[in-house]
Design an enzyme around this catalytic site. Sequence first.
Site, mmCIF file in Angstrom:
data_model
loop_
_atom_site.group_PDB
_atom_site.id
_atom_site.type_symbol
_atom_site.label_atom_id
_atom_site.label_comp_id
_atom_site.label_asym_id
_atom_site.label_seq_id
_atom_site.Cartn_x
_atom_site.Cartn_y
_atom_site.Cartn_z
ATOM 1 N N HIS A 115 -22.050 43.909 -17.794
ATOM 2 C CA HIS A 115 -21.678 43.950 -16.381
ATOM 3 C C HIS A 115 -20.792 45.145 -16.052
ATOM 4 O O HIS A 115 -20.812 45.647 -14.925
ATOM 5 C CB HIS A 115 -20.949 42.658 -15.999
ATOM 6 C CG HIS A 115 -19.600 42.507 -16.645
ATOM 7 N ND1 HIS A 115 -19.425 41.989 -17.918
ATOM 8 C CD2 HIS A 115 -18.356 42.832 -16.204
ATOM 9 C CE1 HIS A 115 -18.140 41.992 -18.220
ATOM 10 N NE2 HIS A 115 -17.465 42.493 -17.204
ATOM 11 N N HIS A 179 -5.504 45.081 -15.646
ATOM 12 C CA HIS A 179 -5.967 43.720 -15.915
ATOM 13 C C HIS A 179 -5.880 43.433 -17.410
ATOM 14 O O HIS A 179 -5.906 44.335 -18.236
ATOM 15 C CB HIS A 179 -7.370 43.453 -15.370
ATOM 16 C CG HIS A 179 -8.484 44.256 -15.970
ATOM 17 N ND1 HIS A 179 -8.464 45.621 -16.125
ATOM 18 C CD2 HIS A 179 -9.701 43.867 -16.449
ATOM 19 C CE1 HIS A 179 -9.597 46.046 -16.653
ATOM 20 N NE2 HIS A 179 -10.363 44.995 -16.874
#
Length: 313
Positions: A115, A179
């Site tokens: 992804h 993140h």
Amino acid sequence: MTVALIATSHSPLLEHADLEAGVAAELDQAFTTARRFAEDFDPELVISFGPDHYNGFFYNLMPPFCIGYAASSVGDYGTQRGPLNVPEEIARGIAEAAMSAGIDLAVSLQMELDHGAVQPMEILFGDIAARPVVPIFLNSVAPPFTPLQRVRLLGEAVGRHVAQLEMRTLLIASGGLSHDPPVARLATATPEQRRVLLGHHLPATPGWRKEREQRVVETARAFAAGTADIQDLAPDWDRALMATLASGDLTSLDAWTPEEMARIAGNSSHEVRSWIAAYAALGSCGAYSVQYSYYRPIRELIAGFGLTTVTLD
């Protein structure tokens, strides 16, 4: 204008997160803006800079950079599965140009992408094979990491070659920003996690992949609720990086170290390598200006989420 750039965060949680209505609308507007930008530019070629999350590249052989002469998507988190439309001769030319510029990289005639590389293609074009694309992998999860100066120089080498192609070329950077999702790390891996990091679990069964993805979904829900044991987002760091990239002078980023990046912005903040390489590539084609910039820290996505569209002056 023959070269343009879209830099965007990605998230496997886009189809799984329960976002507040206002945030969802804001994010949808950002994607709509990027989609219209891509449609108006109508690229003849896409060059995609992106990471992998132990779906296509593993510690059995982990290059810092790799250019795909052919590639396919593994289809994780519901992303489109199947081959990309990779023009092999153009990919080979980019690889040879980078090597001639002193950038050591690998090439693959059977690259597998997750992804992190294909999500922007789906969002922008609706199909990962809609446009000819050369995928460039940058290791962003598996230490040791190559210095950011090498990332910048890779981008500059790619950009110099792209400037000679005389094709409308859209650069896509996918990754970051701050993140710290639950990705196994070699230094603390259990024996089973180590098998995965080496790729010894392959071929991955649908059940195994679903279980792995569900752990990320559950961590995101806990993070949004303030109960997850992962590092917080770093909005100030994200905004400072985006400002530096917009300035056109990326050399100050050369001094950033992987240890400091992880300490401030999380273990997956290294995905900003894609942004640095793509901005450097565009800068090698000429002075540029950011036309659109979006940023919001979104805990439900475990991401400082940014998106920019950039054109040559």
